[in-house]
Design an enzyme around this catalytic site. Structure first.
Site, mmCIF file in Angstrom:
data_model
loop_
_atom_site.group_PDB
_atom_site.id
_atom_site.type_symbol
_atom_site.label_atom_id
_atom_site.label_comp_id
_atom_site.label_asym_id
_atom_site.label_seq_id
_atom_site.Cartn_x
_atom_site.Cartn_y
_atom_site.Cartn_z
ATOM 1 C CG HIS A 141 4.283 -6.999 0.424
ATOM 2 N ND1 HIS A 141 4.851 -7.218 1.651
ATOM 3 C CD2 HIS A 141 4.670 -5.749 0.064
ATOM 4 C CE1 HIS A 141 5.560 -6.159 2.022
ATOM 5 N NE2 HIS A 141 5.457 -5.252 1.085
ATOM 6 C CG HIS A 185 4.986 4.639 -0.500
ATOM 7 N ND1 HIS A 185 6.313 4.490 -0.798
ATOM 8 C CD2 HIS A 185 4.547 3.397 -0.184
ATOM 9 C CE1 HIS A 185 6.673 3.226 -0.674
ATOM 10 N NE2 HIS A 185 5.613 2.531 -0.313
ATOM 11 C CB THR A 186 -0.841 8.992 -1.438
ATOM 12 O OG1 THR A 186 -1.633 10.067 -0.954
ATOM 13 C CG2 THR A 186 -1.776 7.912 -1.952
ATOM 14 C CB SER A 213 1.781 -16.630 -2.168
ATOM 15 O OG SER A 213 2.238 -15.386 -2.673
ATOM 16 C CG ASN A 264 6.115 -9.501 9.336
ATOM 17 O OD1 ASN A 264 6.728 -8.573 9.858
ATOM 18 N ND2 ASN A 264 5.681 -10.532 10.020
ATOM 19 N NE ARG A 310 4.469 -2.526 2.961
ATOM 20 C CZ ARG A 310 5.096 -3.002 4.043
ATOM 21 N NH1 ARG A 310 4.426 -3.225 5.150
ATOM 22 N NH2 ARG A 310 6.384 -3.251 3.992
ATOM 23 C CB THR A 322 -0.300 16.818 4.227
ATOM 24 O OG1 THR A 322 -0.141 15.995 3.064
ATOM 25 C CG2 THR A 322 1.005 17.513 4.518
ATOM 26 C CG ASP A 355 0.497 -16.826 -5.692
ATOM 27 O OD1 ASP A 355 0.676 -15.796 -4.976
ATOM 28 O OD2 ASP A 355 1.207 -17.833 -5.615
HETATM 29 C C1 HEM Z 1 8.926 0.936 -5.022
HETATM 30 C C2 HEM Z 1 9.285 0.103 -4.074
HETATM 31 C C3 HEM Z 1 8.660 0.088 -2.715
HETATM 32 C C4 HEM Z 1 9.325 0.057 -1.543
HETATM 33 C C5 HEM Z 1 10.829 0.019 -1.360
HETATM 34 C C6 HEM Z 1 8.329 0.077 -0.492
HETATM 35 C C7 HEM Z 1 8.624 0.041 0.864
HETATM 36 C C8 HEM Z 1 7.697 0.199 1.865
HETATM 37 C C9 HEM Z 1 8.000 0.209 3.278
HETATM 38 C C10 HEM Z 1 9.378 -0.017 3.877
HETATM 39 C C11 HEM Z 1 6.854 0.452 3.950
HETATM 40 C C12 HEM Z 1 6.675 0.663 5.443
HETATM 41 C C13 HEM Z 1 6.588 -0.566 6.265
HETATM 42 C C14 HEM Z 1 6.585 -0.172 7.720
HETATM 43 O O1 HEM Z 1 7.595 0.377 8.185
HETATM 44 O O2 HEM Z 1 5.571 -0.375 8.402
HETATM 45 C C15 HEM Z 1 5.817 0.612 2.969
HETATM 46 C C16 HEM Z 1 4.505 0.894 3.253
HETATM 47 C C17 HEM Z 1 3.511 0.945 2.315
HETATM 48 N N1 HEM Z 1 3.635 0.699 0.968
HETATM 49 FE FE1 HEM Z 1 5.367 0.498 -0.050
HETATM 50 N N2 HEM Z 1 7.095 0.136 -1.049
HETATM 51 C C18 HEM Z 1 7.238 0.129 -2.412
HETATM 52 C C19 HEM Z 1 6.220 0.128 -3.345
HETATM 53 C C20 HEM Z 1 4.879 0.135 -3.029
HETATM 54 C C21 HEM Z 1 3.809 -0.068 -3.975
HETATM 55 C C22 HEM Z 1 4.010 -0.395 -5.455
HETATM 56 C C23 HEM Z 1 2.642 0.061 -3.293
HETATM 57 C C24 HEM Z 1 1.230 -0.066 -3.796
HETATM 58 C C25 HEM Z 1 0.842 0.266 -5.001
HETATM 59 C C26 HEM Z 1 2.992 0.353 -1.920
HETATM 60 C C27 HEM Z 1 2.079 0.621 -0.919
HETATM 61 C C28 HEM Z 1 2.404 0.821 0.403
HETATM 62 C C29 HEM Z 1 1.425 1.196 1.411
HETATM 63 C C30 HEM Z 1 -0.046 1.488 1.187
HETATM 64 C C31 HEM Z 1 2.125 1.264 2.622
HETATM 65 C C32 HEM Z 1 1.538 1.576 4.003
HETATM 66 C C33 HEM Z 1 1.097 0.291 4.635
HETATM 67 C C34 HEM Z 1 0.338 0.471 5.937
HETATM 68 O O3 HEM Z 1 0.264 1.562 6.470
HETATM 69 O O4 HEM Z 1 -0.207 -0.538 6.423
HETATM 70 N N3 HEM Z 1 4.344 0.362 -1.798
HETATM 71 N N4 HEM Z 1 6.357 0.437 1.708
HETATM 72 C C1 LIG Z 2 5.713 -10.929 11.330
HETATM 73 O O1 LIG Z 2 6.830 -11.718 11.653
HETATM 74 C C2 LIG Z 2 7.020 -11.900 13.040
HETATM 75 C C3 LIG Z 2 8.324 -12.651 13.246
HETATM 76 O O2 LIG Z 2 8.640 -13.508 12.212
HETATM 77 C C4 LIG Z 2 5.807 -12.635 13.620
HETATM 78 O O3 LIG Z 2 5.962 -12.793 15.015
HETATM 79 C C5 LIG Z 2 4.545 -11.837 13.322
HETATM 80 O O4 LIG Z 2 3.403 -12.562 13.734
HETATM 81 C C6 LIG Z 2 4.435 -11.568 11.829
HETATM 82 N N1 LIG Z 2 3.281 -10.720 11.525
HETATM 83 C C7 LIG Z 2 2.265 -11.135 10.774
HETATM 84 C C8 LIG Z 2 1.196 -10.130 10.495
HETATM 85 O O5 LIG Z 2 2.188 -12.252 10.328
#
Ligand code: HEM
Ligand SMILES: *[C@@H]1O[C@H](CO)[C@@H](O)[C@H](O)[C@H]1NC(C)=O
Ligand SMILES: *[C@@H]1O[C@H](CO)[C@@H](O)[C@H](O)[C@H]1NC(C)=O
Ligand SMILES: *[C@@H]1O[C@H](CO)[C@@H](O)[C@H](O)[C@H]1NC(C)=O
Ligand SMILES: *[C@@H]1O[C@H](CO)[C@@H](O)[C@H](O)[C@H]1NC(C)=O
Length: 314
Positions: free
Chosen positions: A61, A186-187, A71, A89, A57, A241, A69
């Site tokens: 981002h 999202h797997t 960032s 974040n 993820r 799953t 880059d």
């Molecule tokens: C298509 C648009 C996308 C949206 C709207 C989206 C949105 C999100 C959101 C809201 C979360 C959960 C954050 C949380 O509640 O903790 C998430 C998690 C995640 N996303 Fe996406 N995502 C998108 C595309 C992608 C892409 C392109 C990838 C990678 C190829 C990706 C990989 C992940 C992964 C691996 C997680 C889990 C992160 C973790 O468990 O630390 N996502 N995403």
């Molecule tokens: C996410 O943002 C919050 C509030 O802006 C901050 O307190 C927190 O440290 C940030 N998390 C990371 C991983 O930088």
């Protein structure tokens, strides 16, 4: 191509920059790079199973804001609030893994390899080591010097509909096919309640719960995430799953068991719907498409320097 059409293409590709990357970029200057990064990622995964999702993820981002880059890796400094502290974040973590990989690489080839490249390689390793496909990562990215929390508004949101998702991807030169393949990320990983709250409480005037959710699944999510949830880290794994990188995500969409509205929305267009069905059916097609689209996404370029510490501009 006439000038008007060319202008239109450029205008629609808001965040694109072409890059001159190559898989053998560090062949002479840092041949041990990939081995060193892989070792660090593997070790971190052993201690913390959430690392691969976090790194995948993080790379997504990074690439969607100012190109890949690095960032996303910069810390806030002085009056500048960095990207990693921007609103979505939530659950960005495991930055320490990139710090460790950078230290290992600096010890081998000082001042040579960008943090952006290290993150791209670490994201690929996260996928491969979780049972997903392997691909050669093109390298030669440069690190950027700008990281702004306000830029995170450019990221797609989990409440986006199909056309908003398509637009977000096409602004970066990524196709509708890339959108469906990359959503397969999202797997892996986890979502906090706030990221799918819209689907399970006050969905709209006639439905409390999004009717496209399987009712049993919807009830389970409501239970995990009550209206006034007080449990700080409550939420759901994205693919409850398995913890493997597989094509189950697409099967879950077809069953009304995807987590975000933006996952479900992939059924709202004939082409994206067809691809969801194709990837649900064929693990092989998904693996190939995911690898290809990752190479495309991770070739969006941005920066201009090689950082020594991934958290600080040089
Ligand atoms: C298509 C648009 C996308 C949206 C709207 C989206 C949105 C999100 C959101 C809201 C979360 C959960 C954050 C949380 O509640 O903790 C998430 C998690 C995640 N996303 Fe996406 N995502 C998108 C595309 C992608 C892409 C392109 C990838 C990678 C190829 C990706 C990989 C992940 C992964 C691996 C997680 C889990 C992160 C973790 O468990 O630390 N996502 N995403
Ligand atoms: C996410 O943002 C919050 C509030 O802006 C901050 O307190 C927190 O440290 C940030 N998390 C990371 C991983 O930088
Ligand atoms: C932020 O800090 C820099 C130098 O540290 C300064 O030049 C700039 O004026 C400050 N900006 C604001 C909005 O305070
Ligand atoms: C998608 O959302 C945008 C912004 O809210 C809206 O203007 C558009 O009509 C929506 N598209 C569809 C097909 O619902
Ligand atoms: C609520 O959403 C469902 C499913 O998308 C739809 O059929 C229904 O018309 C919506 N109700 C309102 C009032 O918008």
């Amino acid at each position: 191509m006439n000038a008007a059409v060319f202008g239109l293409l450029l205008a629609s590709c808001l965040f694109c920059t072409t890059s001159g990357l190559s898989t053998d970029y560090y062949e002479k200057t840092c041949p041990q790079l990939e081995h060193a990064v892989r070792r660090v990622v593997k070790k971190a995964m052993k201690n913390d199973a959430t690392v691969p999702a976090a790194l995948l993820r993080m790379h997504f981002h990074d690439c969607f804001i100012r190109g890949c880059d690095g960032s996303v890796l910069l810390d806030s400094k002085g009056n500048n609030t960095a990207e990693k502290e921007g609103p979505p974040n939530i659950s960005l973590h495991a930055f320490y893994v990139i710090d460790h990989a950078k230290e290992a690489v600096e010890a081998l080839c000082p001042g040579t390899v960008s943090c952006a490249d290290i993150l791209a390689v670490a994201a690929r390793d996260s996928v491969t080591l979780s049972g997903g496909p392997h691909w050669e990562v093109p390298k030669g990215r440069k690190d950027g010097t700008i990281s702004k929390a306000s830029d995170t508004r450019q990221l797609p949101a989990p409440i986006f509909n199909n056309s908003q998702l398509q637009q977000s991807f096409s602004q970066r030169g990524l196709s509708i096919d890339d959108l469906v393949a990359l959503s397969g990320g999202h797997t892996l990983g986890f979502a906090h309640c706030s990221s799918f709250q819209n689907r399970i409480h006050n969905f709209n005037a006639t439905h409390d719960v999004d009717p496209s959710l399987d009712p049993t699944f919807g009830t389970a999510l409501q239970k995990t995430c009550p209206m006034h949830n007080k449990v700080k880290n409550a939420g759901s794994t994205l693919d409850p799953t398995t913890t493997k990188f597989d094509n189950r995500y697409y099967k879950m969409i077809l069953q009304g068991r995807s987590i975000f509205s933006s996952d479900q929305a992939l059924l709202d267009n004939p082409r994206t719907k067809m691809l969801v069905a194709k990837f649900a059916k064929s693990r092989k097609h998904f693996r190939k498409a995911f690898a290809q689209s990752m190479i495309k996404m991770s070739s969006l370029s941005g920066g201009e320097e090689i950082r020594l510490n991934c958290r600080l501009v040089r």
